[in-house]
Scaffold this active site. Structure first.
Site, mmCIF file in Angstrom:
data_model
loop_
_atom_site.group_PDB
_atom_site.id
_atom_site.type_symbol
_atom_site.label_atom_id
_atom_site.label_comp_id
_atom_site.label_asym_id
_atom_site.label_seq_id
_atom_site.Cartn_x
_atom_site.Cartn_y
_atom_site.Cartn_z
ATOM 1 N N CYS A 1 0.828 -1.313 -0.033
ATOM 2 C CA CYS A 1 0.157 -0.095 0.175
ATOM 3 C C CYS A 1 0.818 1.410 -0.138
ATOM 4 O O CYS A 1 1.688 1.444 0.838
ATOM 5 C CB CYS A 1 -1.037 -0.095 1.268
ATOM 6 S SG CYS A 1 -1.688 1.361 1.360
ATOM 7 N N CYS B 1 -12.292 -12.631 19.262
ATOM 8 C CA CYS B 1 -11.553 -11.683 18.413
ATOM 9 C C CYS B 1 -10.726 -10.808 19.216
ATOM 10 O O CYS B 1 -10.259 -9.757 18.596
ATOM 11 C CB CYS B 1 -12.678 -10.891 17.543
ATOM 12 S SG CYS B 1 -13.740 -9.955 18.951
ATOM 13 N N GLN C 1 -19.153 -10.681 9.901
ATOM 14 C CA GLN C 1 -17.633 -10.830 9.656
ATOM 15 C C GLN C 1 -17.276 -10.362 8.402
ATOM 16 O O GLN C 1 -17.730 -10.794 7.339
ATOM 17 C CB GLN C 1 -17.453 -12.566 9.938
ATOM 18 C CG GLN C 1 -17.688 -13.080 11.012
ATOM 19 C CD GLN C 1 -16.859 -12.709 12.190
ATOM 20 O OE1 GLN C 1 -15.995 -12.082 11.922
ATOM 21 N NE2 GLN C 1 -17.351 -13.186 13.408
ATOM 22 N N CYS D 1 -1.380 5.954 7.207
ATOM 23 C CA CYS D 1 -2.749 5.477 7.323
ATOM 24 C C CYS D 1 -2.492 4.617 8.743
ATOM 25 O O CYS D 1 -1.612 3.686 8.813
ATOM 26 C CB CYS D 1 -3.199 4.522 6.227
ATOM 27 S SG CYS D 1 -4.790 3.693 6.735
ATOM 28 N N CYS E 1 -3.266 -0.419 8.878
ATOM 29 C CA CYS E 1 -2.454 -1.788 8.872
ATOM 30 C C CYS E 1 -1.162 -1.477 9.550
ATOM 31 O O CYS E 1 -0.870 -0.125 9.570
ATOM 32 C CB CYS E 1 -2.066 -2.029 7.329
ATOM 33 S SG CYS E 1 -3.413 -2.631 6.381
ATOM 34 N N ASP F 1 -29.250 -11.100 28.325
ATOM 35 C CA ASP F 1 -27.951 -10.444 28.459
ATOM 36 C C ASP F 1 -26.941 -11.659 29.103
ATOM 37 O O ASP F 1 -27.138 -12.027 30.328
ATOM 38 C CB ASP F 1 -27.986 -9.532 29.859
ATOM 39 C CG ASP F 1 -26.992 -8.669 30.309
ATOM 40 O OD1 ASP F 1 -25.711 -9.125 29.489
ATOM 41 O OD2 ASP F 1 -26.787 -7.915 30.939
ATOM 42 N N PHE G 1 -23.966 -15.736 21.846
ATOM 43 C CA PHE G 1 -23.488 -14.450 20.866
ATOM 44 C C PHE G 1 -23.665 -14.801 19.455
ATOM 45 O O PHE G 1 -23.011 -14.502 18.713
ATOM 46 C CB PHE G 1 -22.136 -13.986 21.321
ATOM 47 C CG PHE G 1 -21.485 -13.848 22.637
ATOM 48 C CD1 PHE G 1 -21.949 -12.701 23.327
ATOM 49 C CD2 PHE G 1 -21.320 -14.956 23.530
ATOM 50 C CE1 PHE G 1 -21.994 -12.456 24.826
ATOM 51 C CE2 PHE G 1 -21.093 -14.816 24.771
ATOM 52 C CZ PHE G 1 -21.234 -13.452 25.633
#
Length: 466
Positions: A82, A422, A297, A88, A91, A374, A326
């Site tokens: 890039c 994640c 995703q 930026c 990344c 919850d 979830f």
């Protein structure tokens, strides 16, 4: 009695130049060397490299420096693809060979597990190395199908369209982004030209771009191309007729589908043919319908591979009763239900529960029920929890993890637990809880959902030892 407050001490800054050797990468992929008996952090530096740096910040326990030049280069260094890399903030690791990126991420997870287990005094439970399996990968470029693009204006009222610069709220002006799927990767110059023509430029908060496999209008299929660009324009003020016309002209010319977000709802441009919904297809041909504001995703290839691996690792059989926590839109639930006796999906947001229910209905899945709860509270008293005996559970929480949920999973003594994470820090914390409650790590693998970045996604299979 009078109280006196000292002004905050600003960190010392210096233009001092140094030559140091980078020892390692920290958890964020930043190079770490030693200077004056404390760590010096150098963004862009790689292990084994001898680098010249300029000190930009000094604190009592560490120093930060800017990379000026590389005297001795690492064999793992590659040329970033890039043109905006380094400016930026999107990344972090484009300068690092792809296989070395994966080694860094795997080591990051291993280190966090070790710290968490030590903190919980479970070191005897982790005498062997983690049972790493093959990494789930996709193409390292053109994988991202959703992104939020910032809009700012300089002192001359010229538009800056792009992503945030590193460690600042200022935007980097982007011409193209090679991690975005086509045609989103080259949309920046088009947006810049369009914004320059608008009569009320300051009314735009940001612009979100999404790639949808299929776009449907009024329940009638409108497009079947897998290159449909959806543009969501966050409007801080109502859009006038002139600007509506400009967006319509660009949308027609470039095949965009434009939604206007006023902060309360998202609606198509006035001349669009009714409302439309978006979808993506799973490898088993199921369709997941979503709206532009929903979480999905962002890496389509990794998502499909992740779902397939979940089915294999859990070894779903026709007699299994599966709990999907979830569950979101039903991304995992739909696939699980096609192999299991039944699936209970649970999500915290009622709107997502409604959409998951609708997705099951559209795909002809009748052995899957969805509930709102919850999951960070006590849910063992809920009917869907106490009235079923589950053989297996899958959980895919947000970055905050699932500390309360895993405690209750352990109380239910569900034999197999598949944790999709994640955030490796909260994964390590929650894993220590499961281990302390009689589970062991059966398998673990990376999922390179965000290639070229420091972000790590992980899948872990736990089995109960009793």
């Amino acid at each position: 009695m009078a109280k006196y407050f000292k002004a905050a001490v600003k960190p010392k800054r210096s233009n001092q130049r140094l030559t140091v050797t980078v020892d390692k990468l920290d958890m964020n992929g930043v190079g770490v060397a030693r200077w004056q008996n404390k760590p010096i952090f150098i963004a862009g530096g790689l292990p084994t490299e001898v680098v010249e740096v300029k000190v930009v910040e000094q604190k009592s326990k560490y120093t930060r420096a800017k990379l000026i030049s590389i005297t001795k280069q690492s064999e793992s260094r590659v040329d970033p693809l890039c043109q905006h890399f380094g400016l930026c903030g999107g990344c972090d690791l484009q300068m690092l060979d792809l296989e070395e990126q994966l080694k860094f991420k795997q080591q990051k997870v291993t280190d966090l597990f070790s710290r968490s287990f030590s903190a919980q005094k479970l070191t005897d439970k982790m005498t062997a190395e983690l049972p790493w399996e093959k990494t789930i990968k996709s193409s390292p470029w053109h994988y991202r199908r959703k992104a939020r693009i910032g809009v700012q204006f300089d002192k001359n009222s010229h538009a800056i369209i792009g992503f945030r610069q590193k460690s600042t709220n200022q935007l980097a002006s982007i011409k193209e982004c090679p991690v975005l799927v086509e045609p989103l990767n080259a949309i920046f110059p088009l947006l810049k030209k369009l914004v320059a023509l608008l009569t009320v430029k300051s009314a735009i908060g940001h612009i979100e771009v999404i790639q949808s496999d299929v776009i449907e209008t009024n329940a009638q299929e409108r497009c079947q191309s897998n290159n449909q660009a959806v543009i969501v324009v966050r409007q801080l003020k109502p859009m006038n007729e002139t600007d509506i016309g400009l967006w319509q002209a660009y949308a027609q010319r470039h095949g965009w589908h434009v939604l206007i977000d006023d902060g309360k709802e998202q609606l198509p441009l006035p001349k669009e043919a009714g409302s439309f919904i978006l979808s993506y297809e799973l490898s088993d041909a199921s369709k997941v319908y979503f709206s532009s504001s929903d979480f999905i995703q962002i890496n389509h290839q990794v998502n499909n591979a992740m779902i397939n691996q979940a089915l294999v690792w859990l070894n779903i059989s026709a007699t299994d009763k599966v709990l999907d926590l979830f569950c979101g839109l039903g991304n995992f639930s739909l696939a699980l239900a096609k192999h299991a006796e039944g699936v209970i999906g649970v999500e915290g947001v009622q709107g997502m529960v409604d959409k998951a229910t609708q997705n099951a209905l559209i795909n002809g899945v009748d052995n899957c029920q969805f509930y709102q709860a919850d999951l960070n509270s006590d849910w063992l008293f809920e009917s869907w929890a106490k009235d079923h005996k589950f053989d297996k559970v899958l959980l895919d929480p947000a970055r905050a993890g699932a500390e309360q949920a895993v405690l209750q999973i352990a109380a239910l003594e569900i034999p197999s637990v598949l944790y999709v994470s994640c955030d490796p820090a909260t994964l390590a914390r929650d894993s220590a809880i499961l281990i302390s409650q009689g589970y062991k790590v059966e398998k673990i693998s990376l999922m390179d959902m965000f290639s070229q970045t420091k972000h790590v996604e992980t899948m872990v299979l736990f089995t109960h030892t009793n």
